[in-house]
Scaffold this motif. Structure first.
Motif, PDB file in Angstrom:
ATOM      1  N   LEU A 141       0.831  -1.203   0.000  1.00  9.14           N
ATOM      2  CA  LEU A 141       0.000   0.000   0.000  1.00  9.14           C
ATOM      3  C   LEU A 141       0.872   1.262   0.000  1.00  9.14           C
ATOM      4  O   LEU A 141       0.664   2.176  -0.802  1.00  9.14           O
ATOM      5  CB  LEU A 141      -0.935   0.007   1.211  1.00  9.14           C
ATOM      6  CG  LEU A 141      -1.756   1.280   1.417  1.00  9.14           C
ATOM      7  CD1 LEU A 141      -2.655   1.555   0.221  1.00  9.14           C
ATOM      8  CD2 LEU A 141      -2.566   1.165   2.702  1.00  9.14           C
ATOM      9  N   ALA A 142       1.864   1.314   0.888  1.00  7.26           N
ATOM     10  CA  ALA A 142       2.742   2.493   0.963  1.00  7.26           C
ATOM     11  C   ALA A 142       3.508   2.678  -0.337  1.00  7.26           C
ATOM     12  O   ALA A 142       3.651   3.803  -0.841  1.00  7.26           O
ATOM     13  CB  ALA A 142       3.704   2.358   2.144  1.00  7.26           C
ATOM     14  N   GLN A 143       3.970   1.588  -0.914  1.00  9.95           N
ATOM     15  CA  GLN A 143       4.701   1.670  -2.175  1.00  9.95           C
ATOM     16  C   GLN A 143       3.793   2.142  -3.307  1.00  9.95           C
ATOM     17  O   GLN A 143       4.187   2.976  -4.124  1.00  9.95           O
ATOM     18  CB  GLN A 143       5.326   0.322  -2.510  1.00  9.95           C
ATOM     19  CG  GLN A 143       6.276   0.374  -3.683  1.00  9.95           C
ATOM     20  CD  GLN A 143       6.943  -0.955  -3.916  1.00  9.95           C
ATOM     21  OE1 GLN A 143       6.267  -1.970  -4.037  1.00  9.95           O
ATOM     22  NE2 GLN A 143       8.262  -0.946  -3.986  1.00  9.95           N
ATOM     23  N   ALA A 144       2.553   1.649  -3.348  1.00 13.20           N
ATOM     24  CA  ALA A 144       1.605   2.082  -4.374  1.00 13.20           C
ATOM     25  C   ALA A 144       1.317   3.579  -4.257  1.00 13.20           C
ATOM     26  O   ALA A 144       1.271   4.294  -5.264  1.00 13.20           O
ATOM     27  CB  ALA A 144       0.309   1.267  -4.261  1.00 13.20           C
ATOM     28  N   ILE A 145       1.145   4.052  -3.033  1.00 13.41           N
ATOM     29  CA  ILE A 145       0.896   5.488  -2.836  1.00 13.41           C
ATOM     30  C   ILE A 145       2.128   6.288  -3.255  1.00 13.41           C
ATOM     31  O   ILE A 145       2.000   7.346  -3.889  1.00 13.41           O
ATOM     32  CB  ILE A 145       0.471   5.782  -1.390  1.00 13.41           C
ATOM     33  CG1 ILE A 145      -0.916   5.187  -1.123  1.00 13.41           C
ATOM     34  CG2 ILE A 145       0.468   7.285  -1.119  1.00 13.41           C
ATOM     35  CD1 ILE A 145      -1.374   5.258   0.320  1.00 13.41           C
ATOM     36  N   LEU A 146       3.317   5.794  -2.943  1.00  5.54           N
ATOM     37  CA  LEU A 146       4.546   6.481  -3.378  1.00  5.54           C
ATOM     38  C   LEU A 146       4.598   6.600  -4.896  1.00  5.54           C
ATOM     39  O   LEU A 146       4.937   7.655  -5.440  1.00  5.54           O
ATOM     40  CB  LEU A 146       5.777   5.718  -2.896  1.00  5.54           C
ATOM     41  CG  LEU A 146       6.412   6.155  -1.605  1.00  5.54           C
ATOM     42  CD1 LEU A 146       7.544   5.212  -1.224  1.00  5.54           C
ATOM     43  CD2 LEU A 146       6.919   7.574  -1.675  1.00  5.54           C
ATOM     44  N   PHE A 147       4.270   5.523  -5.593  1.00  6.01           N
ATOM     45  CA  PHE A 147       4.257   5.560  -7.058  1.00  6.01           C
ATOM     46  C   PHE A 147       3.276   6.604  -7.566  1.00  6.01           C
ATOM     47  O   PHE A 147       3.575   7.366  -8.482  1.00  6.01           O
ATOM     48  CB  PHE A 147       3.899   4.198  -7.644  1.00  6.01           C
ATOM     49  CG  PHE A 147       4.970   3.153  -7.525  1.00  6.01           C
ATOM     50  CD1 PHE A 147       6.319   3.479  -7.547  1.00  6.01           C
ATOM     51  CD2 PHE A 147       4.622   1.821  -7.388  1.00  6.01           C
ATOM     52  CE1 PHE A 147       7.299   2.501  -7.438  1.00  6.01           C
ATOM     53  CE2 PHE A 147       5.594   0.831  -7.283  1.00  6.01           C
ATOM     54  CZ  PHE A 147       6.933   1.176  -7.313  1.00  6.01           C
ATOM     55  N   GLU A 148       2.095   6.638  -6.963  1.00  4.31           N
ATOM     56  CA  GLU A 148       1.080   7.584  -7.415  1.00  4.31           C
ATOM     57  C   GLU A 148       1.455   9.023  -7.063  1.00  4.31           C
ATOM     58  O   GLU A 148       1.176   9.942  -7.825  1.00  4.31           O
ATOM     59  CB  GLU A 148      -0.294   7.187  -6.898  1.00  4.31           C
ATOM     60  CG  GLU A 148      -0.756   5.918  -7.593  1.00  4.31           C
ATOM     61  CD  GLU A 148      -2.102   5.400  -7.176  1.00  4.31           C
ATOM     62  OE1 GLU A 148      -2.820   6.078  -6.409  1.00  4.31           O
ATOM     63  OE2 GLU A 148      -2.450   4.291  -7.622  1.00  4.31           O
ATOM     64  N   GLU A 149       2.127   9.227  -5.920  1.00  3.54           N
ATOM     65  CA  GLU A 149       2.616  10.564  -5.587  1.00  3.54           C
ATOM     66  C   GLU A 149       3.649  11.025  -6.612  1.00  3.54           C
ATOM     67  O   GLU A 149       3.672  12.202  -6.994  1.00  3.54           O
ATOM     68  CB  GLU A 149       3.211  10.592  -4.176  1.00  3.54           C
ATOM     69  CG  GLU A 149       2.192  10.472  -3.065  1.00  3.54           C
ATOM     70  CD  GLU A 149       1.263  11.666  -2.969  1.00  3.54           C
ATOM     71  OE1 GLU A 149       1.684  12.801  -3.268  1.00  3.54           O
ATOM     72  OE2 GLU A 149       0.102  11.470  -2.593  1.00  3.54           O
ATOM     73  N   SER A 150       4.496  10.102  -7.077  1.00  2.00           N
ATOM     74  CA  SER A 150       5.478  10.492  -8.095  1.00  2.00           C
ATOM     75  C   SER A 150       4.773  10.844  -9.402  1.00  2.00           C
ATOM     76  O   SER A 150       5.222  11.737 -10.127  1.00  2.00           O
ATOM     77  CB  SER A 150       6.526   9.397  -8.312  1.00  2.00           C
ATOM     78  OG  SER A 150       5.963   8.275  -8.956  1.00  2.00           O
ATOM     79  N   GLU A 151       3.654  10.191  -9.676  1.00  2.30           N
ATOM     80  CA  GLU A 151       2.860  10.545 -10.857  1.00  2.30           C
ATOM     81  C   GLU A 151       2.260  11.944 -10.684  1.00  2.30           C
ATOM     82  O   GLU A 151       2.272  12.742 -11.618  1.00  2.30           O
ATOM     83  CB  GLU A 151       1.747   9.528 -11.084  1.00  2.30           C
ATOM     84  CG  GLU A 151       2.253   8.144 -11.444  1.00  2.30           C
ATOM     85  CD  GLU A 151       2.889   8.079 -12.813  1.00  2.30           C
ATOM     86  OE1 GLU A 151       2.247   8.490 -13.796  1.00  2.30           O
ATOM     87  OE2 GLU A 151       4.037   7.627 -12.897  1.00  2.30           O
ATOM     88  N   HIS A 152       1.760  12.254  -9.506  1.00  3.81           N
ATOM     89  CA  HIS A 152       1.203  13.588  -9.249  1.00  3.81           C
ATOM     90  C   HIS A 152       2.278  14.653  -9.466  1.00  3.81           C
ATOM     91  O   HIS A 152       2.024  15.697 -10.078  1.00  3.81           O
ATOM     92  CB  HIS A 152       0.655  13.695  -7.819  1.00  3.81           C
ATOM     93  CG  HIS A 152      -0.424  12.725  -7.510  1.00  3.81           C
ATOM     94  ND1 HIS A 152      -0.839  12.486  -6.220  1.00  3.81           N
ATOM     95  CD2 HIS A 152      -1.186  11.925  -8.300  1.00  3.81           C
ATOM     96  CE1 HIS A 152      -1.810  11.584  -6.232  1.00  3.81           C
ATOM     97  NE2 HIS A 152      -2.025  11.232  -7.483  1.00  3.81           N
ATOM     98  N   ASP A 153       3.465  14.376  -8.963  1.00  9.21           N
ATOM     99  CA  ASP A 153       4.585  15.282  -9.148  1.00  9.21           C
ATOM    100  C   ASP A 153       4.830  15.497 -10.647  1.00  9.21           C
ATOM    101  O   ASP A 153       4.999  16.637 -11.106  1.00  9.21           O
ATOM    102  CB  ASP A 153       5.820  14.696  -8.456  1.00  9.21           C
ATOM    103  CG  ASP A 153       7.023  15.610  -8.491  1.00  9.21           C
ATOM    104  OD1 ASP A 153       7.705  15.639  -9.549  1.00  9.21           O
ATOM    105  OD2 ASP A 153       7.298  16.278  -7.486  1.00  9.21           O
ATOM    106  N   ALA A 154       4.840  14.404 -11.410  1.00  7.20           N
ATOM    107  CA  ALA A 154       5.089  14.491 -12.851  1.00  7.20           C
ATOM    108  C   ALA A 154       3.994  15.291 -13.560  1.00  7.20           C
ATOM    109  O   ALA A 154       4.283  16.109 -14.440  1.00  7.20           O
ATOM    110  CB  ALA A 154       5.197  13.094 -13.456  1.00  7.20           C
TER     111      ALA A 154
END
Length: 195
Positions: A141-154
């Motif tokens: 879950l934490a890793q999935a949220i990290l991936f999605e946060e990096s997408e938001h940043d992008a």
């Protein structure tokens, strides 16, 4: 079921009270971010172009998915949240709130949002470090949220023209592609009778 999940994670060597505290802080930040993006979209609609409005709504939708997933995991671990929102929503001023006076400048707003996303990253990195090889469900879950946060940043960097060329298609954003891949949570538990 929640008592069993908690015991399994404890036996794996995780301090579950610390884990629940970190998950609660993450859920609180996600709820605050969802609220912040809702207000920004509603209050600044006339100042922003359609592209930025779309990005804000997509990030807002994913923050809500993240909040729901974090709360579900808290309860799976036999944690609880306050019944009253006022007791839950009190946040630290360093939670990624936006500085005053940026509402009239879309580029300053986007830069502040990028900074807030980047300040949130250590919380999820810490959750990954705490649960790696000990609590796969929370780690995923934490890793999935990290991936999605990096997408938001992008997405926001693309708006500023500082990111890579656009790689997202309409209809993709806002769907939490990494979080929704995780196994669903059954709030009734495995022993619940069939309807």
């Amino acid at each position: 079921m929640s008592r069993i999940a908690r015991e399994l994670v404890e036996r794996a060597g995780v301090d579950v009270d610390v884990l629940i505290g970190d998950l609660t802080a993450a859920a609180r930040a996600k709820l605050a971010a969802h609220y912040r993006y809702t207000i920004l979209h509603a209050g600044l609609a006339g100042l922003m172009g359609a592209h930025l409005q779309e990005v804000l709504m997509d990030v807002r939708a994913e923050h809500l998915h993240h909040f729901d997933a974090l709360v579900a995991r808290i309860y799976e671990l036999d944690g609880r949240l306050p019944d009253e929102l006022v007791h839950f929503a009190i946040t630290d001023p360093a939670d990624g709130s936006l500085p005053d006076g940026i509402g009239g400048d879309p580029k300053a707003l986007v830069t502040a949002l990028i900074d807030a996303i980047r300040r949130a990253t250590p919380l999820y990195t810490g959750l990954c470090e705490l649960t790696e090889e000990k609590d796969d469900r929370t780690y995923d879950l934490a890793q999935a949220i990290l991936f999605e946060e990096s997408e938001h940043d992008a997405w926001l960097c693309e708006f500023l023209g500082t990111g890579s060329p656009p790689r997202f298609q309409r209809g993709f954003r806002g769907r939490s592609p990494y979080v929704t891949r995780l196994p669903p949570t059954d709030p009734a538990g495995p022993d619940a009778p069939d309807p």
